[in-house]
Scaffold this motif. Structure first.
Motif, PDB file in Angstrom:
ATOM      1  N   LYS A  26       0.870  -1.171   0.000  1.00  0.00           N
ATOM      2  CA  LYS A  26       0.000   0.000   0.000  1.00  0.00           C
ATOM      3  C   LYS A  26       0.911   1.227   0.000  1.00  0.00           C
ATOM      4  N   GLN A  27       1.117   1.799  -1.167  1.00  0.00           N
ATOM      5  CA  GLN A  27       2.021   2.932  -1.276  1.00  0.00           C
ATOM      6  C   GLN A  27       1.384   4.170  -0.647  1.00  0.00           C
ATOM      7  N   SER A  28       2.129   4.787   0.244  1.00  0.00           N
ATOM      8  CA  SER A  28       1.657   5.998   0.883  1.00  0.00           C
ATOM      9  C   SER A  28       2.201   7.203   0.116  1.00  0.00           C
ATOM     10  N   THR A  29       1.326   7.924  -0.533  1.00  0.00           N
ATOM     11  CA  THR A  29       1.742   9.065  -1.343  1.00  0.00           C
ATOM     12  C   THR A  29       2.327  10.166  -0.472  1.00  0.00           C
ATOM     13  N   ALA A  30       1.753  10.390   0.702  1.00  0.00           N
ATOM     14  CA  ALA A  30       2.228  11.455   1.577  1.00  0.00           C
ATOM     15  C   ALA A  30       3.657  11.177   2.046  1.00  0.00           C
TER      16      ALA A  30
END
Length: 64
Positions: A26-30
């Motif tokens: 789950k890539q966290s953009t922030a």
């Protein structure tokens, strides 16, 4: 000297955070943006201390 250590630390931590954000399923953009911002800020601070080639040429012209 102390500033250079901070700059390299920012680059290292920013790169690690950016890689960590990409490694998760789950890539966290922030977190990715934060890592890239830290990395770029460190690179900017180091690049700011390097004198411009054009400035050196202008000094030579002014002395003549």
């Amino acid at each position: 000297m102390k500033g250079n250590i901070i700059n390299y630390f920012l680059i290292l931590v920013g790169a690690i955070v950016a890689i960590y954000a990409q490694a998760n399923e789950k890539q966290s953009t922030a977190i990715l943006i934060l890592g890239i911002a830290m990395l770029m800020f460190g690179v900017y601070r180091i690049a700011r201390t390097i004198p411009s080639k054009n400035d050196k040429d202008n000094d030579h012209i002014d002395r003549e």
